[in-house]
Design a protein around this motif. Structure first.
Motif, mmCIF file in Angstrom:
data_model
loop_
_atom_site.group_PDB
_atom_site.id
_atom_site.type_symbol
_atom_site.label_atom_id
_atom_site.label_comp_id
_atom_site.label_asym_id
_atom_site.label_seq_id
_atom_site.Cartn_x
_atom_site.Cartn_y
_atom_site.Cartn_z
ATOM 1 N N ALA A 279 -2.308 0.720 -2.553
ATOM 2 C CA ALA A 279 -3.267 1.759 -2.147
ATOM 3 C C ALA A 279 -3.200 2.884 -3.168
ATOM 4 O O ALA A 279 -2.146 3.142 -3.761
ATOM 5 C CB ALA A 279 -2.932 2.287 -0.757
ATOM 6 N N ALA B 270 -7.381 1.100 -0.295
ATOM 7 C CA ALA B 270 -6.406 0.001 -0.294
ATOM 8 C C ALA B 270 -7.041 -1.206 -0.975
ATOM 9 O O ALA B 270 -8.226 -1.492 -0.755
ATOM 10 C CB ALA B 270 -6.013 -0.348 1.143
ATOM 11 N N GLY C 163 0.795 -1.251 0.000
ATOM 12 C CA GLY C 163 0.000 0.000 0.000
ATOM 13 C C GLY C 163 0.811 1.275 0.000
ATOM 14 O O GLY C 163 0.383 2.284 0.569
#
Ligand code: FRU
Length: 475
Positions: free
Chosen positions: A82, A102, A25
């Motif tokens: 993300a 995410a 992410g």
């Protein structure tokens, strides 16, 4: 004080305690770099995965944050990415504002135990407070499994020409591309790789992005592979080619490796950094990552690296260079001119962490030997006959915790010029070598009984200039 623990990285991110693997992410948002990571807080070996979280304004000094995602009834939270959903395509933003979203893999161990094949699916979670807290989407999973055992690690990007999201997903021995208008509904587009590239193990953690070279944009597809790396175990390969919003077409069939050392894995790049591509990997290897002799935590991440395209011998490569932010840790430099081989440490008070930059007009054989008072040593060098850089950690300290750990590892030299430059970034338990402006890269971890405090040059290469910067701790 966790900062003083044996082997504790001072200029690399590591969890205070517990187990870490892949970076996840990675997204830049409102001046903050978010780092999530595969995390099991209750043990120093892999287990039910969470997304740990840390933030930084400079990619170097990290603040630990509360765990962002916990396992739930759909499974463990595996790797993913993300994005900033700038146009609120997902509708998950509050009052129409852009949420962070995410996209990650659910790994359902109950399904796995029952012998099902579809136990990995993709889910999403969103944040409306700049990444502080995360809410899982009630309609998860957003992408069900069509019956592929390894179906994971979604890396999502906005594909502007078609105004859609593109997901690059690792699907066993190939990559499958999906697209979506809203991050919730996904359509399969194409697949790539079943008959190209390295296949010594399963394909994991892919990434797709553009880099420019000589006024032309190319698409780069990173594919992490475990096992089957050039020096054993896990490693990052990549392809250069074209992507048209639907399919990826490689420009050639060569297998290229982003980092030849054994200890960079699952590396991918930051989202939302414009034309800049910042890469960070897990600084370990699945061969022995769960056995390394750190007591309270296991693993660290590499330093941030800026990726670019560079030509050598008529071929294109992705080069990696330490991100410029690392320089903010540098104490005043010591410069040496006309360094020749000798038996004494060429830096009088050598201490880690450190950065070394060496330049030579005539690359011949050399060995840089880092050692401590116990006589343990790490050797970094170049072998002209084989035209290879190498790192030998056979006698680097503790090596017997796993039979695959000790050894000498090599990286081909791609540059063809006589002269070269080397950058070494060394922490208490790791070395990152960037040779020829980042064309040949090696990452290696080691566990000496005390930190190396001496560096000697051997061989026939003379270095016209050597610069040594002690680095201050980022902790
Ligand atoms: C890569 C990997 C990923 C997976 C995660 C699980 O190191 O195996 O494919 O999502 O780790 O922790």
């Amino acid at each position: 004080d966790y900062r003083k623990e044996a082997y504790r990285p001072q200029i690399h991110f590591s969890p205070k305690s517990g187990w870490m693997n892949d970076p996840n992410g990675m997204v830049y948002h409102k001046g903050v770099y978010h780092m999530f990571y595969q995390f099991y807080p209750d043990s120093t070996v892999w287990g039910p995965m969470h997304w740990g979280h840390a933030t930084s304004r400079d990619l170097v000094r990290w603040q630990h944050q509360p765990i962002a995602l916990y396992p739930d009834s759909l499974g463990y939270i595996f790797s993913g990415s993300a994005v900033v959903d700038a146009a609120n395509t997902s509708g998950l933003g509050k009052e129409g504002k852009a949420p962070l979203v995410a996209i990650y893999t659910y790994h359902d161990t109950a399904g796995e135990k029952k012998g099902r094949k579809d136990f990995q699916t993709q889910g999403i979670a969103y944040s409306n407070d700049d990444g502080k807290t995360w809410t899982k989407y009630s309609g998860n999973p957003v992408l069900r499994n069509p019956g592929i055992v390894d179906f994971r690690d979604p890396k999502v990007m906005w594909y502007a020409p078609d105004k859609k999201w593109v997901m690059t997903l690792a699907t066993k021995d190939r990559i499958t591309f999906y697209s979506s208008p809203n991050l919730k509904d996904w359509t399969r587009e194409s697949e790539f790789g079943a008959t190209i590239g390295a296949h010594g193990g399963v394909w994991e953690c892919p990434d797709l992005f553009q880099l420019e070279q000589g006024g032309k944009k190319h698409w780069v597809l990173l594919v992490n592979l475990n096992p089957g790396g050039p020096n054993g175990g896990s490693a990052t390969q990549y392809f250069i080619g074209d992507f048209d919003g639907t399919a990826f077409t490689p420009a050639d069939t060569a297998t290229r490796w982003l980092d030849y050392g054994p200890d960079e894995y699952a590396g991918i790049t930051y989202a939302n950094t414009g034309d800049r591509k910042v890469f960070i990997g897990w600084m370990s290897n699945w061969l022995y990552g769960q056995q390394v002799p750190t007591e309270k935590w296991r693993s660290a991440l590499t330093i941030p690296r800026d990726l670019s395209l560079a030509a050598a011998g008529g071929k294109l490569y992705v080069a990696s260079k330490p991100s410029k932010e690392l320089a903010t840790l540098a104490k005043p430099a010591t410069t040496l001119n006309q360094l020749k081989a000798g038996n004494a440490s060429f830096v009088k008070t050598f201490s880690l962490p450190a950065r070394l930059e060496l330049q030579t007009e005539q690359l011949q054989d050399f060995q840089l030997v880092f050692s401590n008072d116990a006589g343990e040593e790490l050797i970094v060098g170049y072998d002209k006959t084989a035209n290879q850089y190498f790192v030998d950690r056979s006698k680097s300290g503790k090596v017997d915790f796993n039979k695959d750990f000790a050894g000498r590892h090599t990286a081909p030299r791609f540059a063809t010029a006589k002269n070269t430059d080397l950058t070494l970034v060394i922490d208490h338990a790791s070395l990152e070598l960037f040779a020829d402006k980042g064309l040949s890269v090696m990452t290696e971890i080691f566990f000496p009984s005390s930190s190396y405090n001496k560096v000697v040059l051997k061989g026939s290469t003379g270095f016209q200039q050597v610069r040594y910067w002690p680095l201050t701790s980022a902790l």
